[in-house]
Structure formats: structure tokens, C-alpha cells
Design a protein around this motif. Structure first.
Motif, PDB file in Angstrom:
ATOM      1  N   ASN A  47       0.822  -1.215   0.000  1.00 35.45           N
ATOM      2  CA  ASN A  47       0.000   0.000   0.000  1.00 35.45           C
ATOM      3  C   ASN A  47       0.853   1.260   0.000  1.00 35.45           C
ATOM      4  OD1 ASN A  47      -3.120  -0.417   0.345  1.00 35.45           O
ATOM      5  ND2 ASN A  47      -2.177  -2.066   1.496  1.00 35.45           N
ATOM      6  N   GLN A  48       1.915   1.276   0.768  1.00 38.42           N
ATOM      7  CA  GLN A  48       2.768   2.466   0.812  1.00 38.42           C
ATOM      8  C   GLN A  48       3.412   2.738  -0.545  1.00 38.42           C
ATOM      9  OE1 GLN A  48       5.535   2.167   4.071  1.00 38.42           O
ATOM     10  NE2 GLN A  48       3.958   2.463   5.635  1.00 38.42           N
ATOM     11  N   LEU A  49       3.845   1.706  -1.225  1.00 39.34           N
ATOM     12  CA  LEU A  49       4.426   1.895  -2.558  1.00 39.34           C
ATOM     13  C   LEU A  49       3.376   2.430  -3.528  1.00 39.34           C
ATOM     14  CD1 LEU A  49       6.657  -1.298  -2.799  1.00 39.34           C
ATOM     15  CD2 LEU A  49       7.471   1.066  -2.852  1.00 39.34           C
ATOM     16  N   ARG A  50       2.172   1.880  -3.464  1.00 37.82           N
ATOM     17  CA  ARG A  50       1.106   2.359  -4.345  1.00 37.82           C
ATOM     18  C   ARG A  50       0.796   3.825  -4.101  1.00 37.82           C
ATOM     19  NH1 ARG A  50      -3.500   1.505  -3.947  1.00 37.82           N
ATOM     20  NH2 ARG A  50      -3.782   0.408  -1.968  1.00 37.82           N
ATOM     21  N   PHE A  51       0.698   4.202  -2.839  1.00 39.48           N
ATOM     22  CA  PHE A  51       0.325   5.576  -2.513  1.00 39.48           C
ATOM     23  C   PHE A  51       1.442   6.568  -2.845  1.00 39.48           C
ATOM     24  CE2 PHE A  51      -3.078   3.709   0.073  1.00 39.48           C
ATOM     25  CZ  PHE A  51      -4.115   4.576  -0.252  1.00 39.48           C
ATOM     26  N   GLN A  52       2.630   6.068  -3.077  1.00 44.54           N
ATOM     27  CA  GLN A  52       3.719   6.929  -3.545  1.00 44.54           C
ATOM     28  C   GLN A  52       3.749   7.018  -5.068  1.00 44.54           C
ATOM     29  OE1 GLN A  52       7.619   6.270  -1.401  1.00 44.54           O
ATOM     30  NE2 GLN A  52       6.402   4.716  -0.317  1.00 44.54           N
ATOM     31  N   GLY A  53       2.829   6.325  -5.721  1.00 46.59           N
ATOM     32  CA  GLY A  53       2.816   6.311  -7.176  1.00 46.59           C
ATOM     33  C   GLY A  53       3.784   5.322  -7.773  1.00 46.59           C
ATOM     34  N   SER A  54       4.219   4.326  -6.980  1.00 47.72           N
ATOM     35  CA  SER A  54       5.198   3.332  -7.441  1.00 47.72           C
ATOM     36  C   SER A  54       4.566   1.945  -7.480  1.00 47.72           C
ATOM     37  CB  SER A  54       6.425   3.331  -6.523  1.00 47.72           C
ATOM     38  OG  SER A  54       7.069   4.582  -6.533  1.00 47.72           O
ATOM     39  N   ALA A  55       3.426   1.854  -8.157  1.00 49.15           N
ATOM     40  CA  ALA A  55       2.695   0.588  -8.202  1.00 49.15           C
ATOM     41  C   ALA A  55       3.484  -0.516  -8.898  1.00 49.15           C
ATOM     42  CB  ALA A  55       1.358   0.787  -8.901  1.00 49.15           C
ATOM     43  N   SER A  56       4.402  -0.146  -9.795  1.00 51.37           N
ATOM     44  CA  SER A  56       5.163  -1.170 -10.510  1.00 51.37           C
ATOM     45  C   SER A  56       6.061  -1.955  -9.557  1.00 51.37           C
ATOM     46  CB  SER A  56       6.011  -0.529 -11.616  1.00 51.37           C
ATOM     47  OG  SER A  56       6.873   0.449 -11.083  1.00 51.37           O
ATOM     48  N   TYR A  57       6.644  -1.280  -8.557  1.00 56.05           N
ATOM     49  CA  TYR A  57       7.463  -1.983  -7.568  1.00 56.05           C
ATOM     50  C   TYR A  57       6.599  -2.939  -6.749  1.00 56.05           C
ATOM     51  CZ  TYR A  57      11.358   1.225  -8.457  1.00 56.05           C
ATOM     52  OH  TYR A  57      12.387   1.927  -9.047  1.00 56.05           O
TER      53      TYR A  57
END
Length: 453
Positions: free
Chosen positions: A159-169
Motif C-alpha cells: 500500500n505504501q508503494l502504491r500511494f507513492q505512485g510506485s505501483a510497478s514496484y
């Protein structure tokens, strides 16, 4: 800092529709693959030719929902705050929250593991196990609980990666774990003859691999790394997690309670009914993955732009997501209704299971499409910190409507009442969500001037 400013521009300047689609693609892939490997346990355990074993997977699914509820609580709570702070360019606050969310989830998962092992048998009965299902439930549940710490922490990182705009990671970590799970299921269940416990080991091993990859992804590019020195044991951070994560905790926890109630309500109709409803749950979740992934692509856009004061972009994103998700869900509903027998037969060839499963799946297809509005509304409210309406919608579907109906409708229509309960609950939730979301959208102020870089 330059990398963070570049990310800010990428999240606040491109056209909303194309930005959401770009972020949604890896989220959709992650959700589809996750649902696919959740279904893999049911599929391979179904090959054991035992309704009790298949039913055990459905019983333990409610415990996994509790574990996921904890992960989503800390992940959504910290992630929503992180996206808004990044939109305000408060990078230090975002880093502190990332550490608080991660380590809190890790500790809570460890507590669940210890308590669950101590009270294993009463927990199995509480989840809805029958005496015939109990041995399989204990074998599967015992293993799943071992993985609780990194399963909760993985959801926080995702969730934290997604909310940073880094959904690919996030996608790389989730997909890698899913592939490993699918490969390990037949090897451990049949090759090493571990039976239903093998499905549990496949799940927690694959989840651990995902956890390691997600943790590594946090140190890549402009993502916020997880560092213990950034952990702050302050009431403010936990209050923000509670505010942003309460809707997810309510939604996931009530989903678990609803599954437990479903298992208990289905008990008088035998193991075949429990197995059928377990299969339908997995199929519907797979179909919902596209919508959920699309909504997850919308959330960081919503949080960033709300934090930046670009409220018009928030509204544009909501309208775009509702149109697309409703069209997709309507198409999936038609396909699911037409091919219901084939879908259920993939998991179990028992005639009683198929009959019950087909009718339950077709009922759900009748109202499945309304979830586009409900879920997107809930995600917007959660992302902008509107805790009260977001929590109400989170508890409405599985709590306010489903739980009472699962006991009420069978009094009039027996097993058919159980099969139609989710569909009726979905329709009632949709009718509540329309006026609530219209009010939230109207309450958003005019855009405020953007602070220069």
C-alpha cells in the motif's frame, strides 16, 4: 529531493484519465494475480476429492481476511497520510509515517501468530469449522498463522508503494510471490504428500518472498525507505493511521465476520454448501480484482492532488473511474452469469457443490456491477481523510446488511436465502452510497493556488 519533486509533477500535472490508467495497470495485474493464487489453493485442494478439505480452505479464508484487515489498516492508514504529505511536499513526515506503519503491522502480526497457535482449536470452531472439517482446518490454519507477521507487513509495503505512485514496484513483489505459490501448491500438496497443510506452506513461503521483494523495492528510485530510526511512537501518527485505516479495518474485519456467519449459516446444509460458497467467494473476488486494481490506481492520484489542493482533478478522477469500472463489471457480470456452471466445475465436480455454487454465483452477478460506484466512492473518501462516510460505506456491505440478512433470508427461503444474501446486500449498499458520495463531492472546495517547486 529532486526525485521527489519530479514525482510530484508526474502526479499533479498529466491528464487524470491517462495517469490513473498508467498507475492502475500494475495494480490490476497485482490484484488479478493475487486472486489467481488465492484460487490456486482452492483448486489444488479440490483435487483431493474431499468436500471437507475444500471447506477448510473456505473456513480459514476468514482468518486470512483478519490478517489482511490488520495489514490494510496499517497500510491504508499510513499510505493515505503519506500521499497527502507528499502532495504537500512534507517528505520528512512521510518517511516517519512509513516506518510507524510498517513496524506496527509487523508487531501486530507476530501477536496474532502467537495467540492463534495457543487457541488453535477454539479458533477453528469460531471460524465456522464443523467436526468433519476440523482436522483439515487445523492443518491449514496452523501453517497460515506462522506467516501472519510478514503477511501483514507485506500489505503495508504494498500500500505504501502504491500511494507513492510506485505501483510497478508493488506489482513485482506480488506477482513474484504468486508465481511461487502456484508452483509450490502441487509440489507440496501432492509431491510431498502434505495435503491441505501443503497449501498453507505454499502460501506463507510465497508471501515471505513477496515481503522481501517489497522491502527491497522501498529502497529503489524515489521511494521512501523503511528505517527503524524514523519510527516515532507518537499518538499523532497512530491517530492518523486510525483515521485513514479505520474504513479498511472495518471493511476487512467485517468481511471476515461475514464469512464466519456464512459458514455457520451454511452448516445445516452440509459440507457441500460450505464448499460451494467458498468457491463462489474466490470466483467473485477474482472478478472484482480488476475494479479494485483500477481503484488502487486512483487512490494515489486522489491523495496527491487533494494534498496539493487540486480538487477539480480529484472529481475528474472519480468520474473517470466510475465510468470505466461500471462498464467492466457489467461485462464480467454477464460472462459470469452465462458461464457459471463451467466456473464452479473448475474447482469441484461434486453435483451438490455445483448446484449450490451456480445459483449463488448467478445471484451475485445480478448486482456485481453496482460495486463500481460503491468502491470508488469509498476509496476517494478514505484517500481524502473523510473517515465517517468512508467507514459507514465500509461497514454497510458486509456488516450493516450482509450479517443480518444471512440469518434472516434463510428463514424464508432456506439455502436459496443464503445464496442470494450477498446480492441483496450489494444492492442496498449501492442505494446508500449514491447520496453519501454526491454530498462528499459537493463539499470539496475550489482549487487552491499551487506552491511553486
Amino acid at each position: 529531493m529532486d526525485a521527489q519533486e519530479e514525482k510530484y509533477r508526474k502526479m499533479t500535472q498529466p491528464p487524470v484519465g491517462s495517469l490513473i490508467c498508467r498507475l492502475a495497470v500494475p495494480c490490476i495485474i497485482s490484484m488479478l494475480v493475487t486472486s489467481f493464487y488465492n484460487m490456486a489453493d482452492t483448486y489444488f485442494v479440490g483435487m483431493l476429492k474431499s468436500n471437507a478439505a475444500t471447506g477448510a480452505v473456505g473456513v480459514v479464508f476468514s482468518m486470512m481476511a483478519i490478517i489482511q484487515a490488520v495489514g490494510f489498516f496499517f497500510g491504508q492508514g499510513s499510505g493515505n497520510y503519506i500521499s497527502r504529505e507528499l502532495g504537500k511536499r512534507n517528505y520528512g513526515e512521510a518517511s516517519n509515517m512509513a516506518a510507524v506503519g510498517f513496524f506496527s503491522a509487523l508487531a501486530t502480526g507476530a501477536l496474532i501468530c502467537v495467540l492463534g497457535q495457543i487457541f488453535l482449536e477454539p479458533l477453528a470452531y469460531f471460524l465456522g469449522s464443523t467436526p468433519t472439517i476440523l482436522p483439515y482446518t487445523e492443518d491449514y490454519l496452523r501453517v497460515i498463522l506462522i506467516g501472519a507477521p510478514w503477511m501483514t507487513a507485506s500489505l503495508v509495503l504494498n500500500n505504501q508503494l502504491r500511494f507513492q505512485g510506485s505501483a510497478s514496484y508493488a506489482m513485482v513483489g506480488i506477482v513474484s510471490g504468486a508465481v511461487i505459490n502456484i508452483a509450490l501448491d502441487p509440489l507440496l500438496i501432492f509431491g510431498l504428500k502434505l495435503g491441505v497443510a501443503g497449501a498453507g506452506w505454499a502460501t506463507i513461503i510465497s508471501q515471505f518472498v513477496s515481503f522481501c521483494l517489497l522491502l527491497a523495492g522501498c529502497s529503489k528510485g524515489s521511494n521512501i525507505p523503511i528505517r527503524f530510526r524514523n519510527f516515532r511512537f507518537k499518538p499523532f501518527y497512530f491517530a492518523m493511521i486510525f483515521k485513514g485505516g479505520l474504513p479498511s479495518l472495518a471493511r476487512q474485519s467485517l468481511a471476515s465476520v461475514a464469512t464466519i456467519c456464512l459458514n455457520h449459516a451454511a452448516q445445516p446444509y452440509g459440507d457441500a454448501a460450505i464448499a460451494a460458497m467458498s468457491i463462489v467467494q474466490r470466483i467473485v473476488m477474482f472478478g472484482a480484482s480488476t475494479m479494485l486494481g483500477f481503484g488502487q490506481g486512483f487512490q494515489p492520484v486522489c491523495g496527491f492532488n487533494y494534498g496539493a489542493g487540486l480538487y477539480t482533478r480529484v472529481k475528474q478522477g472519480f468520474r473517470f473511474c466510475v465510468r470505466v469500472s461500471t462498464l467492466v463489471l457489467l461485462s464480467l457480470s454477464i460472462l459470469g452469469y452465462l458461464f457459471a456452471p463451467r466456473l464452479v466445475e473448475l474447482f469441484r465436480d461434486d453435483p451438490d457443490v455445483i448446484t449450490c455454487g451456480v445459483q449463488a454465483l448467478r445471484f451475485q452477478c445480478l448486482t456485481f456491477w453496482v460495486q463500481g460506484w460503491v468502491v470508488t466512492s469509498n476509496m476517494l473518501q478514505q484517500a481524502i481523510g473523510r473517515t465517517v462516510p468512508a467507514t459507514f460505506l465500509s461497514i454497510a456491505r458486509q456488516g450493516l446488511f450482509f450479517i443480518p440478512l444471512i440469518w434472516l433470508l434463510p428463514l424464508f427461503w432456506g439455502l436459496t436465502g443464503i445464496e442470494m444474501t450477498q446480492s441483496v446486500a450489494d444492492l442496498l449498499t449501492f442505494l446508500c452510497a449514491i447520496p453519501i458520495q454526491i454530498h462528499v463531492l459537493k463539499s470539496l472546495p475550489a482549487d487552491r493556488p499551487v506552491r511553486p517547486c
